[in-house]
Design an enzyme around this catalytic site. Structure first.
Site, short mmCIF file in Angstrom:
data_model
loop_
_atom_site.label_atom_id
_atom_site.label_comp_id
_atom_site.label_asym_id
_atom_site.label_seq_id
_atom_site.Cartn_x
_atom_site.Cartn_y
_atom_site.Cartn_z
N SER A 153 0.87 -1.19 0.00
CA SER A 153 0.00 0.00 0.00
C SER A 153 0.90 1.23 0.00
O SER A 153 2.06 1.16 0.44
CB SER A 153 -0.86 0.00 1.26
N TYR A 166 -2.69 -0.71 10.18
CA TYR A 166 -2.69 -1.00 8.74
C TYR A 166 -1.38 -0.52 8.10
O TYR A 166 -0.71 -1.27 7.39
CB TYR A 166 -3.90 -0.30 8.10
N1 LIG Z 1 -8.59 -0.41 -1.85
C1 LIG Z 1 -7.51 0.31 -1.65
O1 LIG Z 1 -7.52 1.55 -1.78
C2 LIG Z 1 -6.23 -0.36 -1.26
C3 LIG Z 1 -5.08 0.41 -1.24
C4 LIG Z 1 -3.87 -0.18 -0.90
C5 LIG Z 1 -3.84 -1.54 -0.61
N2 LIG Z 1 -4.98 -2.26 -0.64
C6 LIG Z 1 -4.88 -3.69 -0.32
O2 LIG Z 1 -5.46 -4.45 -1.35
C7 LIG Z 1 -5.88 -5.70 -0.82
C8 LIG Z 1 -7.33 -5.95 -1.25
O3 LIG Z 1 -8.17 -5.04 -0.57
P1 LIG Z 1 -9.47 -4.38 -1.21
O4 LIG Z 1 -9.28 -2.93 -1.13
O5 LIG Z 1 -9.81 -5.04 -2.50
O6 LIG Z 1 -10.53 -4.74 -0.08
P2 LIG Z 1 -11.72 -5.80 -0.03
O7 LIG Z 1 -12.26 -5.67 1.35
O8 LIG Z 1 -12.64 -5.59 -1.17
O9 LIG Z 1 -10.98 -7.18 -0.23
C9 LIG Z 1 -10.27 -7.82 0.80
C10 LIG Z 1 -10.56 -9.30 0.70
O10 LIG Z 1 -9.80 -9.99 1.70
C11 LIG Z 1 -10.63 -11.01 2.22
N3 LIG Z 1 -10.21 -11.44 3.54
C12 LIG Z 1 -10.15 -10.70 4.67
N4 LIG Z 1 -9.79 -11.49 5.70
C13 LIG Z 1 -9.60 -12.74 5.20
C14 LIG Z 1 -9.23 -13.99 5.78
N5 LIG Z 1 -8.96 -14.13 7.08
N6 LIG Z 1 -9.13 -15.06 4.95
C15 LIG Z 1 -9.41 -14.95 3.63
N7 LIG Z 1 -9.76 -13.80 3.04
C16 LIG Z 1 -9.87 -12.71 3.82
C17 LIG Z 1 -12.00 -10.35 2.29
O11 LIG Z 1 -13.03 -11.32 2.44
C18 LIG Z 1 -12.04 -9.61 0.96
O12 LIG Z 1 -12.54 -10.46 -0.06
C19 LIG Z 1 -5.69 -5.60 0.69
O13 LIG Z 1 -4.47 -6.19 1.04
C20 LIG Z 1 -5.62 -4.11 0.93
O14 LIG Z 1 -4.93 -3.79 2.09
C21 LIG Z 1 -6.19 -1.71 -0.96
#
Ligand SMILES: NC(=O)c1ccc[n+]([C@@H]2O[C@H](COP(=O)([O-])OP(=O)(O)OC[C@H]3O[C@@H](n4cnc5c(N)ncnc54)[C@H](O)[C@@H]3O)[C@@H](O)[C@H]2O)c1
Length: 263
Positions: A153, A166
């Site tokens: 991130s 985070y």
């Molecule tokens: N959306 C953003 O702006 C952003 C920015 C930087 C990094 N990220 C990272 O991208 C990745 C995806 O996040 P996102 O934004 O798509 O969010 P999201 O909430 O849509 O997806 C996260 C997924 O992780 C799954 N998950 C959570 N705990 C779990 C567990 N114990 N076992 C299995 N699956 C589990 C959730 O069910 C969900 O499907 C994450 O690592 C997040 O930190 C997102």
């Protein structure tokens, strides 16, 4: 000279690959499933939600790709091992692993509870470690090697207010990525980080309040959120055997300029 499409196919084509996208049930992971499947890989959409995983896999199949759902709870080593065994049983190999599960927590520093801190670190950092530790040795034993993509991130480098656990967990993900990359650099396994900027998703829905969004936009040269498919190009560069052949321990930011600019 090959035709342009043959050339791109050689660089980025994933036709012979089996890929697991952990957190493929989520917003960003789902887009990565789509992109990796469109590049030709057989995709395992892995996550906790069977309903969302099955739906994503079905949509990929409908669009002409190959995908199936497999359950995993990334906080459990046993669950990771069961995922590995299930995918090996079905495909006989794992060429690509994307560690994209993640959770967030936004509270003032003095209000962080131990259990919440632990939950964030277990899902974001320990799970990334488990994915690397369980799949990298397997990839190293394969003749064709493999590639691991961890999702960091922008907060790994620019710690954000209210998301203390985070930000710290993502800094550690980037650090771990480089360390595991070094460990496997001569063993045919590449390990890299993709660091997204701001993409509206489930885990950050509550955090993206209007005042915070304004601050983010003021600091983002492109002055907009990312669209999940905008991660695909960088992800393919990092996972594709040919395009990324000399890339390991790297971090690519896909953030509209957020980390590169101070106003
Ligand atoms: N959306 C953003 O702006 C952003 C920015 C930087 C990094 N990220 C990272 O991208 C990745 C995806 O996040 P996102 O934004 O798509 O969010 P999201 O909430 O849509 O997806 C996260 C997924 O992780 C799954 N998950 C959570 N705990 C779990 C567990 N114990 N076992 C299995 N699956 C589990 C959730 O069910 C969900 O499907 C994450 O690592 C997040 O930190 C997102």
């Amino acid at each position: 000279m090959p035709s342009p499409s043959e050339f791109l196919q050689q660089l980025f084509g994933l036709e012979s690959d089996a890929a697991i996208v952990i957190g493929g049930t989520g917003v960003l992971g789902g887009a990565l499933c789509d992109g990796i499947a469109a590049a030709g890989a057989q995709v395992v959409v892995a996550g906790r939600s069977r309903e969302r995983g099955e739906a994503r896999a079905a949509a990929i199949r409908e669009a002409g790709g190959t995908a199936e759902f497999a359950p995993v709870d990334v906080t459990s080593r046993k669950s990771f091992q069961e995922l590995r065994d299930a995918v090996l049983g079905r495909h006989g190999r794992v060429d690509i692993l994307v560690n994209c599960a993640g959770v967030n927590s936004a509270v003032p520093y003095e209000e962080i509870e131990d259990a919440d801190w632990q939950r964030v670190f277990d899902t974001n950092l320990k799970a990334t470690h488990l994915g690397c530790q369980i799949f990298a040795p397997l990839m190293a034993r394969q003749e064709q090697g493999g590639s691991i993509l961890n999702i960091g991130s922008v907060t790994a480098h620019l710690p954000l207010s209210r998301v203390f656990a985070y930000s710290a967990s993502k800094a550690a993900v980037n650090n771990l990525t480089k360390n595991v990359a070094r460990e496997y650099a001569t063993k045919g396994v590449r390990v890299n980080s993709l660091n997204p900027g701001f993409f509206p998703a489930e885990q950050n829905r509550k955090i993206l309040q209007p005042e915070r969004v304004k601050k983010i936009m003021d600091q983002t040269p492109m002055a907009r959120f990312g669209e999940p498919p905008e991660l695909i190009g960088a992800a393919l560069l990092l996972v594709a055997r040919q395009a990324g052949s000399f890339v390991t321990g790297a971090e690519i930011f896909v953030d509209g300029g957020f980390t590169g600019m101070r106003f």
